[in-house]
Design an enzyme around this catalytic site. Structure first.
Site, PDB file in Angstrom:
ATOM      1  N   ARG A  32       0.838  -1.211   0.000  1.00  0.00           N
ATOM      2  CA  ARG A  32       0.000   0.000   0.000  1.00  0.00           C
ATOM      3  C   ARG A  32       0.875   1.264   0.000  1.00  0.00           C
ATOM      4  O   ARG A  32       0.631   2.208  -0.767  1.00  0.00           O
ATOM      5  CB  ARG A  32      -0.907  -0.026   1.243  1.00  0.00           C
ATOM      6  CG  ARG A  32      -1.698   1.239   1.488  1.00  0.00           C
ATOM      7  CD  ARG A  32      -2.503   1.056   2.770  1.00  0.00           C
ATOM      8  NE  ARG A  32      -3.305   2.218   3.109  1.00  0.00           N
ATOM      9  CZ  ARG A  32      -2.864   3.223   3.852  1.00  0.00           C
ATOM     10  NH1 ARG A  32      -1.631   3.212   4.322  1.00  0.00           N
ATOM     11  NH2 ARG A  32      -3.667   4.232   4.124  1.00  0.00           N
ATOM     12  N   VAL A  35       2.525   1.793  -3.413  1.00  0.00           N
ATOM     13  CA  VAL A  35       1.583   2.254  -4.448  1.00  0.00           C
ATOM     14  C   VAL A  35       1.169   3.710  -4.196  1.00  0.00           C
ATOM     15  O   VAL A  35       1.173   4.539  -5.112  1.00  0.00           O
ATOM     16  CB  VAL A  35       0.337   1.327  -4.496  1.00  0.00           C
ATOM     17  CG1 VAL A  35      -0.733   1.890  -5.417  1.00  0.00           C
ATOM     18  CG2 VAL A  35       0.747  -0.073  -4.937  1.00  0.00           C
ATOM     19  N   ARG A  36       0.879   4.022  -2.957  1.00  0.00           N
ATOM     20  CA  ARG A  36       0.409   5.389  -2.646  1.00  0.00           C
ATOM     21  C   ARG A  36       1.542   6.402  -2.827  1.00  0.00           C
ATOM     22  O   ARG A  36       1.318   7.503  -3.337  1.00  0.00           O
ATOM     23  CB  ARG A  36      -0.133   5.439  -1.209  1.00  0.00           C
ATOM     24  CG  ARG A  36      -1.370   4.561  -1.000  1.00  0.00           C
ATOM     25  CD  ARG A  36      -2.647   5.351  -1.163  1.00  0.00           C
ATOM     26  NE  ARG A  36      -3.803   4.504  -1.309  1.00  0.00           N
ATOM     27  CZ  ARG A  36      -4.739   4.304  -0.376  1.00  0.00           C
ATOM     28  NH1 ARG A  36      -4.629   4.866   0.805  1.00  0.00           N
ATOM     29  NH2 ARG A  36      -5.779   3.541  -0.639  1.00  0.00           N
ATOM     30  N   THR A 116      14.895 -13.602  -1.367  1.00  0.00           N
ATOM     31  CA  THR A 116      14.384 -12.597  -2.311  1.00  0.00           C
ATOM     32  C   THR A 116      15.505 -11.647  -2.742  1.00  0.00           C
ATOM     33  O   THR A 116      15.672 -11.337  -3.929  1.00  0.00           O
ATOM     34  CB  THR A 116      13.271 -11.769  -1.628  1.00  0.00           C
ATOM     35  OG1 THR A 116      12.285 -12.673  -1.144  1.00  0.00           O
ATOM     36  CG2 THR A 116      12.656 -10.754  -2.571  1.00  0.00           C
ATOM     37  N   THR A 137      10.096 -10.208   6.420  1.00  0.00           N
ATOM     38  CA  THR A 137      10.242 -11.600   6.857  1.00  0.00           C
ATOM     39  C   THR A 137      10.049 -11.645   8.362  1.00  0.00           C
ATOM     40  O   THR A 137      10.516 -10.752   9.072  1.00  0.00           O
ATOM     41  CB  THR A 137      11.622 -12.192   6.505  1.00  0.00           C
ATOM     42  OG1 THR A 137      11.824 -13.387   7.290  1.00  0.00           O
ATOM     43  CG2 THR A 137      12.779 -11.256   6.805  1.00  0.00           C
ATOM     44  N   ASP A 139      11.512 -13.512  10.268  1.00  0.00           N
ATOM     45  CA  ASP A 139      12.734 -13.991  10.914  1.00  0.00           C
ATOM     46  C   ASP A 139      13.636 -12.891  11.479  1.00  0.00           C
ATOM     47  O   ASP A 139      14.498 -13.164  12.307  1.00  0.00           O
ATOM     48  CB  ASP A 139      13.560 -14.826   9.929  1.00  0.00           C
ATOM     49  CG  ASP A 139      12.911 -16.161   9.637  1.00  0.00           C
ATOM     50  OD1 ASP A 139      11.937 -16.521  10.313  1.00  0.00           O
ATOM     51  OD2 ASP A 139      13.379 -16.856   8.705  1.00  0.00           O
ATOM     52  N   ARG A 183      14.463 -20.649  10.732  1.00  0.00           N
ATOM     53  CA  ARG A 183      15.281 -21.736  10.180  1.00  0.00           C
ATOM     54  C   ARG A 183      16.764 -21.556  10.466  1.00  0.00           C
ATOM     55  O   ARG A 183      17.481 -22.488  10.751  1.00  0.00           O
ATOM     56  CB  ARG A 183      15.085 -21.761   8.665  1.00  0.00           C
ATOM     57  CG  ARG A 183      14.560 -23.045   8.154  1.00  0.00           C
ATOM     58  CD  ARG A 183      14.579 -23.070   6.678  1.00  0.00           C
ATOM     59  NE  ARG A 183      14.058 -21.843   6.095  1.00  0.00           N
ATOM     60  CZ  ARG A 183      13.357 -21.800   4.972  1.00  0.00           C
ATOM     61  NH1 ARG A 183      13.065 -22.912   4.366  1.00  0.00           N
ATOM     62  NH2 ARG A 183      12.963 -20.650   4.468  1.00  0.00           N
TER      63      ARG A 183
HETATM   64  O1  F6P Z   1      11.565 -17.284   6.411  1.00  0.00           O
HETATM   65  C1  F6P Z   1      10.384 -17.248   7.112  1.00  0.00           C
HETATM   66  C2  F6P Z   1      10.006 -18.628   7.572  1.00  0.00           C
HETATM   67  O2  F6P Z   1       8.769 -18.540   8.250  1.00  0.00           O
HETATM   68  C3  F6P Z   1      11.022 -19.344   8.447  1.00  0.00           C
HETATM   69  O3  F6P Z   1      11.013 -18.938   9.792  1.00  0.00           O
HETATM   70  C4  F6P Z   1      10.631 -20.761   8.268  1.00  0.00           C
HETATM   71  O4  F6P Z   1      11.697 -21.622   8.503  1.00  0.00           O
HETATM   72  C5  F6P Z   1      10.226 -20.810   6.819  1.00  0.00           C
HETATM   73  O5  F6P Z   1       9.823 -19.497   6.476  1.00  0.00           O
HETATM   74  C6  F6P Z   1       9.130 -21.769   6.499  1.00  0.00           C
HETATM   75  O6  F6P Z   1       8.891 -21.713   5.134  1.00  0.00           O
HETATM   76  P1  F6P Z   1       7.702 -22.445   4.380  1.00  0.00           P
HETATM   77  O7  F6P Z   1       6.434 -21.767   4.788  1.00  0.00           O
HETATM   78  O8  F6P Z   1       8.004 -22.266   2.937  1.00  0.00           O
HETATM   79  O9  F6P Z   1       7.738 -23.844   4.851  1.00  0.00           O
END
Ligand code: F6P
Length: 334
Positions: A32, A35-36, A116, A137, A139, A183
């Site tokens: 959003r 785009v804005r 990404t 993310t 993470d 992960r």
């Molecule tokens: O990178 C974000 C994340 O949620 C990680 O914490 C996790 O290991 C992974 O993606 C899980 O990915 P998927 O949903 O593709 O299994």
């Protein structure tokens, strides 16, 4: 309004935005804002559906100001997302480039995480269409920003889940291993452990031998404390929560050992206000940065200031877990 600087590349008039990798709450707020802001600066904006997959398959639509109404509060991503294996190939990236050329795209805004930006970084070395990244993310594992979009919401969700487990664990005097996502990183686990007052935390960044944990649990048992919560990051070295429970059970026969994997619950849901504001600031910063000549960088916020970090550094520099927080988690769990 800033002057639309061409710097070393052509003037930016048409941009594309996409989300890629694991979704994160707040991605919609970022879309959003992109785009804005672009509309405010008289740019044409296109949305690419399903990340790099959609870039390869030409799933591109025009996005207008009203197309992003009523999404700031929604989890997930209206543009959908994917983890693309094809973009890891030269042919895939060539097709993606052709899509961007066909739509006359001058620059791309990529909302995602490490994978990404790794793709964006390679693409930007091969082709002449610049990218700018927005860290999205749960993470929080990207260098160049104190927080990534989605992290705050995910941690809040995890803490709420642990609070609920605490009630039943306490009532039954049970030892619970609770697995949270991450992960390769322990940011979610460490913050969840502190926020939920857990007894111990296992994260990939710190090698804690299971024997050490077992010893301290035995000490607890001697003090008649049989209720205990251990937060386990997905990427810790001892296995998942179920495997850890199996490993310790024979050595801790005085405990009733259980485990819970919170899993994808952490990825969904309405973004917290913190994530909405963060996403809004970074969405603006991405477009503004492009117009001011920023190329192939990630927009982040460090000490409450917008900063631009080269994609290469954002993905390759270790963010590092905060030792002070680790220490705090240990001290407060005595
Ligand atoms: O990178 C974000 C994340 O949620 C990680 O914490 C996790 O290991 C992974 O993606 C899980 O990915 P998927 O949903 O593709 O299994």
């Amino acid at each position: 309004m800033p002057i639309k600087k061409a710097t070393n590349q052509k003037e930016i008039k048409r941009i594309a935005v996409f989300t890629s990798g694991g979704d994160a709450p707040g991605m919609n707020a970022a879309i959003r804002a992109v785009v804005r802001t672009a509309t405010y600066y008289d740019l044409h904006v296109f949305g690419i559906h399903e990340g790099y997959e959609g870039m390869i398959d030409s799933k591109v639509d025009r996005l207008e100001r009203r197309d992003v109404a009523n999404i700031i509060q929604r989890g997930g991503t209206m543009l959908k997302t994917a983890r693309s294996m094809r973009f890891m190939t030269q042919e895939g990236r060539q097709s993606a480039y052709e899509t961007l050329l066909a739509h006359d795209i001058d620059a791309c805004v990529a909302i995602g995480g490490n994978g990404t930006f790794t793709g964006a970084n390679i693409f930007s070395q091969e082709f002449d269409i610049p990218f700018i990244g927005i860290p999205g993310t749960i993470d929080n594992d990207l260098f160049g920003t104190d927080r990534t979009i989605g992290f705050d919401t995910a941690v809040n969700t995890a803490v709420e889940a642990v609070d609920r487990i605490r009630d039943t664990a306490d009532s039954h005097n049970r030892l619970f291993f609770i697995e949270v996502m991450g992960r390769h990183s322990g940011f979610i686990a460490l913050n969840t452990a502190i926020g939920s007052g857990a007894g111990s935390v296992l994260i990939p960044e710190k090698d804690m031998p299971l024997e050490e944990l077992i010893d301290s649990l035995r000490m607890n048992a001697k003090r008649q404390k049989l209720f205990y919560l251990v937060i386990v990051a997905e990427g810790n070295k001892h296995g998942n929560a179920s495997q850890i429970a199996e490993k310790v059970r024979p050595k801790l026969e005085m405990y009733d050992v259980k485990f819970t994997i919170i899993g994808h619950l952490q990825r969904g849901g309405a973004p917290s206000c913190f994530d909405r504001v963060l996403a809004s600031r970074l969405g603006f910063a991405a477009v503004d940065g492009l117009l001011k000549g920023e190329r192939n960088v990630m927009a982040g916020i460090v000490n409450n200031k917008i900063v631009y970090t080269p994609l290469e550094a954002a993905i390759k520099t270790e963010k590092g877990i905060n030792d002070e927080l680790l220490n705090l988690a240990e001290i407060l769990a005595i």
